[in-house]
Every structure is written in structure tokens, then in C-alpha cells.
Design an enzyme around this catalytic site. Structure first.
Site, short mmCIF file in Angstrom:
data_model
loop_
_atom_site.label_atom_id
_atom_site.label_comp_id
_atom_site.label_asym_id
_atom_site.label_seq_id
_atom_site.Cartn_x
_atom_site.Cartn_y
_atom_site.Cartn_z
N ASP A 1 57.39 -10.69 16.02
CA ASP A 1 58.25 -9.57 15.65
C ASP A 1 59.53 -9.56 16.51
OD1 ASP A 1 58.85 -7.20 14.28
OD2 ASP A 1 57.85 -5.95 15.77
N ILE B 1 49.07 -10.00 20.08
CA ILE B 1 48.81 -8.73 20.76
C ILE B 1 47.64 -7.98 20.11
CG2 ILE B 1 49.89 -6.48 21.34
CD1 ILE B 1 52.62 -8.26 21.03
N TYR B 2 47.46 -8.13 18.81
CA TYR B 2 46.39 -7.40 18.10
C TYR B 2 45.01 -8.05 18.24
CZ TYR B 2 49.70 -4.12 15.92
OH TYR B 2 50.64 -3.14 15.70
N ASP C 1 58.51 -22.31 15.72
CA ASP C 1 59.07 -20.96 15.71
C ASP C 1 59.44 -20.62 14.26
OD1 ASP C 1 60.69 -18.72 15.90
OD2 ASP C 1 62.02 -19.57 17.41
N GLY D 1 56.13 -10.74 20.64
CA GLY D 1 55.60 -11.81 19.81
C GLY D 1 56.56 -12.24 18.71
N SER E 1 48.16 -10.92 13.42
CA SER E 1 47.13 -10.24 14.24
C SER E 1 46.52 -11.07 15.36
CB SER E 1 45.98 -9.69 13.37
OG SER E 1 46.35 -8.47 12.78
#
Ligand code: ADP
Length: 184
Positions: A40, A130-131, A16, A38, A127
Site C-alpha cells: 500500500d 502486516i495482516y 515490486d 507494505g 494479507s
């Protein structure tokens, strides 16, 4: 796993990023700099509301940031000197210049870190959540971008001494270790 390029140590760690031991971390944010999911979400949760307040100030001042750009806030309750927020590309199949934009994320984050005199910096796998950027290409793009950046600088210009790639997922950690080994 670590290699040294131009006197800077590059390492791979799994875990983490909010628990990483170093000076400054990079966040994989979004163009509006709104706390999301995520990495963020993890950074905003651990850092408390101060980070979101500073993101809102950046939004008011300049309307957020474009993919490939980076912006600095404090780290709130986290033990870092600051957080560099960058916005990765959303994967759209590969012909929309996604790799170039991803490369810019690393370059602009490194520019900001150097301007702040940072000695140790950690990147997440921008990225690849989720990207939806393919992990192998993201890994090669990340390492190529950082290594080229470091090689292209006069050591006297670089305050950085250590750059860590903090991988949350096992498969990313393995990819990074293998790729870094190939460079050494
Ligand atoms: P993006 O929108 O740029 O894809 P994500 O946060 O969804 O951003 O994912 C980016 C990467 O961050 C993914 O590989 C994900 O597994 C990883 N990640 C998620 N949480 C953490 C964390 N706490 N520390 C480090 N990396 C994380």
C-alpha cells in the site's frame, strides 16, 4: 512459471508491483483506504497524492470499504489505467472466516477489473504482510479463487487475458510457482 486456464494466462513474477508491466494492479489496502505500509505504501509513494485524494473521496462517499470488498481509483503518476484497492482479512487464527474473506478479495477485484474491460491484472500477496495471514494458505486461497473465477466464466464475458501474481518475497514466489505447477 505460467499456466493457461480458460484462455487466460496466469503467471508468477517476483518484484515490486509498482514496476509491473500491465494495465491494472490490485492494492492490499485497509478499510479506511489510508495509505499505510507494505505494498500500500509503495503504491501511494509511487503514484503520488492523487490516489490518496481519490481514496478520501471514496471514504466520504461510502465510509471506506469492508474486508473482502474492492474499490477503484486512478493510478496517479503510475503507468496503470487504475488501482483496485481491496481489504484483506487480518489473521486471527483461522476460525473467523479469514480464508472466505480473502477469497472475496480476489473475486471482487476480478469483478471490478472485468467491469472496466481490463485485459491484464496483477495481484500482490494480499494479507500476507502486516495482516499476518499464513503464506501457504494465502497462496492456495488466491490461486483457487482466481482459477475458480476464471473457470466459471464464459470466455466471451471475460476481457482479461493475463493475471499475474507479483510476489515481493522469495518464499512467496516459490510457493506460488510450486502451487501453480501442481495445477498444470
Ligand atoms: P497486508 O496488510 O494485506 O498484509 P502488506 O502490504 O503488509 O499487506 O503485505 C502484503 C504483501 O505485499 C506481502 O507479501 C508483502 O511482502 C508484499 N509487498 C510489500 N511491498 C510490495 C511491493 N512493492 N510490491 C509487491 N508486493 C509487495
Amino acid at each position: 512459471m505460467q499456466i493457461t486456464v480458460n484462455r487466460i494466462v496466469l503467471t508468477v513474477e517476483q518484484g515490486d508491483i509498482t514496476a509491473w508491466n500491465g494495465e491494472m494492479i490490485v492494492n492490499a489496502s485497509n478499510s479506511g483506504l489510508y495509505g499505510g505500509g507494505g505494498v500500500d505504501g509503495a503504491i501511494h509513494r509511487a503514484g503520488g497524492p492523487r490516489i490518496a485524494e481519490e481514496c478520501a473521496e471514496i471514504r466520504c462517499r461510502q465510509g471506506g470499504i469492508l474486508p473482502g470488498e474492492a474499490a477503484l481509483t486512478s493510478a496517479g503518476l503510475l503507468h496503470f489505467r487504475g488501482v483496485i484497492h481491496t481489504v484483506g482479512p487480518i489473521w486471527k487464527g483461522g476460525s473467523a472466516g479469514e480464508a472466505v474473506v480473502l477469497s472475496r478479495c480476489y473475486q471482487s477485484s476480478l469483478d471490478l477489473a472485468c467491469a472496466q474491460g481490463v485485459q491484464s491484472l496483477a495481484f500482490p500477496n494480499i494479507s500476507t504482510g502486516i495482516y499476518n495471514f499464513p503464506k501457504e494458505l494465502a497462496c492456495r486461497t488466491a490461486l483457487d479463487s482466481v482459477i475458480q473465477y476464471v473457470r466459471g466464466k464464459d470466455p466471451a464475458e471475460l476481457t482479461l487475458r493475463r493475471i499475474d501474481f507479483v510476489c515481493f518475497e522469495q518464499d512467496n514466489a516459490e510457493l506460488y510457482r510450486a502451487e501453480l505447477e501442481a495445477y498444470s
